[in-house]
Design a protein around this motif. Structure first.
Motif, PDB file in Angstrom:
ATOM      1  N   GLU A 194      -0.928   1.734  -7.939  1.00 16.07           N
ATOM      2  CA  GLU A 194      -1.846   0.633  -8.216  1.00 16.07           C
ATOM      3  C   GLU A 194      -1.325  -0.268  -9.333  1.00 16.07           C
ATOM      4  N   THR A 211      -2.602   7.109  -5.459  1.00 19.12           N
ATOM      5  CA  THR A 211      -2.227   5.807  -4.908  1.00 19.12           C
ATOM      6  C   THR A 211      -1.530   4.980  -5.979  1.00 19.12           C
ATOM      7  N   PRO A 258       5.904   9.268   0.071  1.00 17.63           N
ATOM      8  CA  PRO A 258       4.603   8.646   0.327  1.00 17.63           C
ATOM      9  C   PRO A 258       4.539   7.948   1.686  1.00 17.63           C
ATOM     10  N   THR A 259       3.336   7.539   2.029  1.00 20.81           N
ATOM     11  CA  THR A 259       3.111   6.655   3.169  1.00 20.81           C
ATOM     12  C   THR A 259       3.014   5.228   2.644  1.00 20.81           C
ATOM     13  N   GLY A 264      -2.669  12.741  -2.923  1.00 23.11           N
ATOM     14  CA  GLY A 264      -3.938  12.036  -3.021  1.00 23.11           C
ATOM     15  C   GLY A 264      -3.931  10.848  -3.960  1.00 23.11           C
ATOM     16  N   SER A 316       0.847  -1.191   0.000  1.00 24.38           N
ATOM     17  CA  SER A 316       0.000   0.000   0.000  1.00 24.38           C
ATOM     18  C   SER A 316       0.882   1.241   0.000  1.00 24.38           C
ATOM     19  N   ASN A 373       0.679   5.414  -0.698  1.00 25.06           N
ATOM     20  CA  ASN A 373      -0.206   6.556  -0.886  1.00 25.06           C
ATOM     21  C   ASN A 373       0.574   7.858  -0.757  1.00 25.06           C
ATOM     22  N   TYR A 374       0.358   8.760  -1.725  1.00 18.75           N
ATOM     23  CA  TYR A 374       1.082  10.027  -1.752  1.00 18.75           C
ATOM     24  C   TYR A 374       0.264  11.161  -1.145  1.00 18.75           C
TER      25      TYR A 374
END
Length: 213
Positions: free
Chosen positions: A58, A56, A72-73, A54, A48, A50-51
């Motif tokens: 994928e 992601t 990112p997280t 907003g 996973s 996520n920046y």
């Protein structure tokens, strides 16, 4: 809850994991991450990513350098007592058709424990595909450190340094430090107006940020 219900839940979770693992494996093979970056692809989870913008990651979606300029997280299920290594790499330098510069290492964090405490060896930089070089693959790989806490004999690389990032090898990193791949994902990106700003940062020059839309 009855034993039968627990068994049904377990089988459902297992089925979802197997489906996700197959999707990751198929995409890594389809986009030639195997063998360009990895020799093989085991059953792994989808990472996973996520920046702050907003977006992601994928499994191969196209993002812009502007969207991914900030760190990112990254999330995954952590095991107690296990240490992890997180890598982000671009194998398409200067282009996918001519990868003569080897892999460019965009981010490397090691000795991550279940409290999200780790050691950053290579500070994060976003995507910087040169003009007219097409789409680059930006690959996130999560490894379990088989030997536990490890002394990584690698130089620290700041977010303002480029030379030490070029001509690196994921395969060598795995072999040298006994790393087991457990999760991954990737996106693709090509040149936009943020790229000159990133290269100015890496060269120590100044550039007006107003060019970013």
């Amino acid at each position: 809850m009855s034993g039968k219900s627990l068994s049904i839940i377990f089988l459902f979770v297992l089925s979802c994991y197997q489906s996700e693992s197959a999707e990751v494996r198929d995409k890594f093979i389809e986009e030639k991450i195997v063998p360009d970056v990895l020799d093989d692809i085991p059953d792994i989870a989808m990472l996973s990513v996520n920046y702050p913008s907003g977006v992601t990651v994928e499994l191969g979606n196209v993002l812009t350098p502007t969207q991914v300029k900030d760190k990112p997280t990254v999330e995954w299920t952590k095991e107690d007592g296990v240490y992890y290594t997180l890598l982000m790499t671009d194998p398409d330098a200067p282009s996918r058709e001519d990868p003569s510069l080897g892999e460019v290492r965009h981010w490397l964090v090691v000795n991550i424990n279940n409290q999200d405490v780790g050691e950053t060896i290579v500070e994060y930089i976003g995507s910087g595909p040169p003009l007219d070089t097409g789409l680059h693959r930006y690959i996130f790989l999560l490894f379990k450190q088989i030997e536990g806490y490890t002394n990584f004999d690698l130089p620290f690389v700041s977010d303002r340094s480029l030379p030490e990032r070029v001509n690196t090898s994921t395969k060598e990193l795995m072999d040298n430090y006994d790393l087991e791949l457990v999760a991954g994902s990737f996106y693709q990106a090509e040149y936009d107006d943020y790229v000159p700003i990133l290269f100015a940062q890496l060269s120590g020059k100044t550039i007006k940020c107003s060019t970013v839309q």
